[in-house]
Design an enzyme around this catalytic site. Structure first.
Site, PDB file in Angstrom:
ATOM      1  N   ASP A 287      43.557 -59.948  -6.089  1.00 13.07           N
ATOM      2  CA  ASP A 287      43.077 -59.117  -7.201  1.00 13.07           C
ATOM      3  C   ASP A 287      42.494 -60.014  -8.288  1.00 13.07           C
ATOM      4  O   ASP A 287      41.917 -59.513  -9.264  1.00 13.07           O
ATOM      5  CB  ASP A 287      44.244 -58.292  -7.770  1.00 13.07           C
TER       6      ASP A 287
ATOM      7  N   GLU B 247      36.754 -66.161 -11.618  1.00 10.76           N
ATOM      8  CA  GLU B 247      36.359 -64.751 -11.736  1.00 10.76           C
ATOM      9  C   GLU B 247      35.637 -64.423 -13.044  1.00 10.76           C
ATOM     10  O   GLU B 247      34.937 -63.404 -13.139  1.00 10.76           O
ATOM     11  CB  GLU B 247      37.593 -63.849 -11.625  1.00 10.76           C
TER      12      GLU B 247
ATOM     13  N   ARG C 234      47.133 -64.649 -11.284  1.00 12.09           N
ATOM     14  CA  ARG C 234      45.981 -65.342 -11.863  1.00 12.09           C
ATOM     15  C   ARG C 234      45.322 -66.162 -10.752  1.00 12.09           C
ATOM     16  O   ARG C 234      46.007 -66.794  -9.943  1.00 12.09           O
ATOM     17  CB  ARG C 234      46.404 -66.282 -13.004  1.00 12.09           C
TER      18      ARG C 234
ATOM     19  N   HIS D 228      40.309 -57.620 -10.361  1.00 17.06           N
ATOM     20  CA  HIS D 228      41.353 -57.678 -11.413  1.00 17.06           C
ATOM     21  C   HIS D 228      41.674 -56.256 -11.893  1.00 17.06           C
ATOM     22  O   HIS D 228      41.598 -55.940 -13.077  1.00 17.06           O
ATOM     23  CB  HIS D 228      40.885 -58.564 -12.583  1.00 17.06           C
TER      24      HIS D 228
END
Ligand code: NAI
Length: 329
Positions: A257, A262, A233, A294
C-alpha cells in the site's frame, strides 16, 4: 479569525474537514492542492498554521520558510511524521502535532483485504470474468488457516491485524523492539520471525532503525514462498531486493500500500504520463504483486476522526491548552 493553510488537498479531505469546521466558526481553512515543500511554503503566507500529510516535505528547508512567515504550528493529519524534521522544529520553537490514531481497523482490514486478494487472486479473477473468461487455471491459492503470520510492530494497527489473523485460525508471531509486557503476544526475534513466517506484515514506523528492515539479507533468511505485506511506510522495504526476491521466486507474492519513492506518484492520476521509476513499473507488471495507492486509511470513520483530531490539535495550540498530540524530538 485564524487562517490555516491546508496542503495536498483531495476532495475527500475537504468534505470531512468542511463538516468539522462547522464546529469552529473562528477558523478559516485555505485549501491548496499542492504538496507542501520548500517551494510551495510561500502559499502559506498570511496563515497562522499549516495542515500537512504523508507525502508533504517538511524538511528543515520548508520549516525555515514557514517560520520566516511566522508560522510555528504544523498539524499533521496523519500518524506518521517521518517526513518532518522534528529536530529543526524543536530547536526553532515550532510545534508539530499529529493524529496518533484514527482507525487502526481501517489499515489492518486493508492489509487483510490485500492478503486475501493476492492469495486467492481475486484481482485476476475479477478481470477474467469481465472478459467472460471463466477458467480457474493459475488461480490456486493456499489456506490461511494454520499458516504462521509474522507481524513486525505490535502497536495499534499491528494488534488489530493480529486479532484478525487469529480469527482466520492463523498462528501469530511478532517482533517489536518494545514488546508489550504481560501480553499474550508470542514475541520472537526478528531472525526467528523471518525464518518461521509464511506471511510477513509490516506495522512499524519508519525510523533510521527500521529503514530497509526488509532487505536482501533478510529475504534470504525467509521461507521459500513467503508473502510480504506492507501497509506502513515504503522505505521499510528495499524495493530492489524485493524485485529480486520476486523474480527468483523466493517471494511468492507482495502486497504494497506504500512504496519507497511514492511521494510524486501516489495519490495522483499518472495515466497520461510515462512512469520513470523502473522498479515500480516492474512491480506493477507482476501478477503476484498488488499495489494500492496509500489507501489503507481511507474509510469514512478514519477521515472523520482525522478531521476531528486535527481541528482539536489546532484549537489546543491557539487557545494555549496543553498539546496532547505534540510530537517532540
Ligand atoms: P503505533 O505507534 O501504535 O505502533 C508502532 C509499533 O511499532 C510500536 O509498538 C513500536 O514499538 C514498534 N516499532 C518501532 N520501531 C520498530 C522496529 N524497528 N521494528 C519493529 N517494530 C517497531 O503505530 P500504529 O498506529 O500501529 O501505526 C503503524 C504504522 O502504520 C505507522 O507508523 C504508519 O507508518 C503506518 N500507517 C499507515 C497508514 C496507511 O494508510 N497505509 C495509515 C496509518 C498508519
Amino acid at each position: 479569525m485564524k487562517k490555516i493553510s491546508f496542503f495536498d488537498t483531495k476532495p475527500y479531505d475537504k468534505e470531512f474537514f468542511d463538516e468539522e469546521l462547522k464546529k469552529y466558526p473562528d477558523y478559516k481553512m485555505v485549501y491548496h492542492e499542492e504538496k507542501l515543500n520548500a517551494k510551495t511554503a510561500v502559499l502559506a503566507k498570511g496563515s497562522d498554521a499549516v495542515v500537512a500529510f504523508v507525502n508533504d516535505d517538511l524538511s528543515a528547508d520548508t520549516l525555515r520558510k514557514l517560520k520566516k512567515r511566522n508560522i510555528s504550528c504544523v498539524a499533521m493529519r496523519c500518524a506518521g511524521y517521518n517526513n518532518v524534521d522534528i529536530n529543526y522544529a524543536g530547536e526553532h520553537d515550532m510545534h508539530v502535532m499529529r493524529v496518533p490514531a484514527y482507525s487502526p481497523y481501517a489499515v489492518a482490514e486493508h492489509a487483510m483485504g490485500m492478503l486475501l486478494t493476492l492469495n486467492r487472486k481475486l484481482h485476476r479473477a475479477y478481470n477474467r470474468i469481465r472478459e467472460y473468461n471463466f477458467s480457474l487455471n493459475g488461480l490456486t491459492g493456499f489456506d490461511l488457516h494454520g499458516k504462521t503470520v509474522g507481524v513486525i510492530g505490535t502497536g495499534k494497527i499491528g494488534r488489530v491485524f493480529m486479532d484478525i489473523c487469529k480469527g482466520f485460525g492463523m498462528n501469530v508471531i511478532a517482533y517489536d523492539p518494545f514488546p508489550i509486557v504481560n501480553s499474550d503476544i508470542h514475541y520472537v526475534s526478528l531472525d526467528e520471525l523471518f525464518e518461521q513466517a509464511h506471511i510477513i506484515s509490516l506495522h512499524c514506523p519508519l525510523t533510521k532503525d527500521s529503514r530497509h528492515i526488509i532487505n536482501g539479507k533478510a529475504i534470504k533468511k525467509m521461507r521459500d514462498g513467503v508473502v510480504i505485506l506492507n501497509t506502513s511506510r515504503g522505505a521499510l522495504i528495499n524495493s530492489e531486493a524485493l524485485v529480486e526476491g520476486l523474480k527468483d521466486g523466493k517471494i511468492r507474492a507482495a502486497a504494497l500500500d506504500v512504496y519507497e519513492e511514492e511521494a510524486d506518484i501516489f495519490y495522483e492520476d499518472n495515466s497520461n504520463t510515462i512512469i520513470q521509476d523502473d522498479i515500480l513499473a516492474r512491480l506493477i507488471s507482476m501478477p503476484n504483486v498488488l499495489i494500492t495507492s496509500h489507501q489503507a486509511f481511507l474509510t469514512e470513520e478514519a477521515l472523520g476522526n482525522i478531521a476531528e483530531t486535527t481541528m482539536k490539535n489546532l484549537d489546543q495550540f491557539f487557545t494555549g491548552a496543553a498539546l496532547e498530540n505534540e510530537v517532540k524530538k
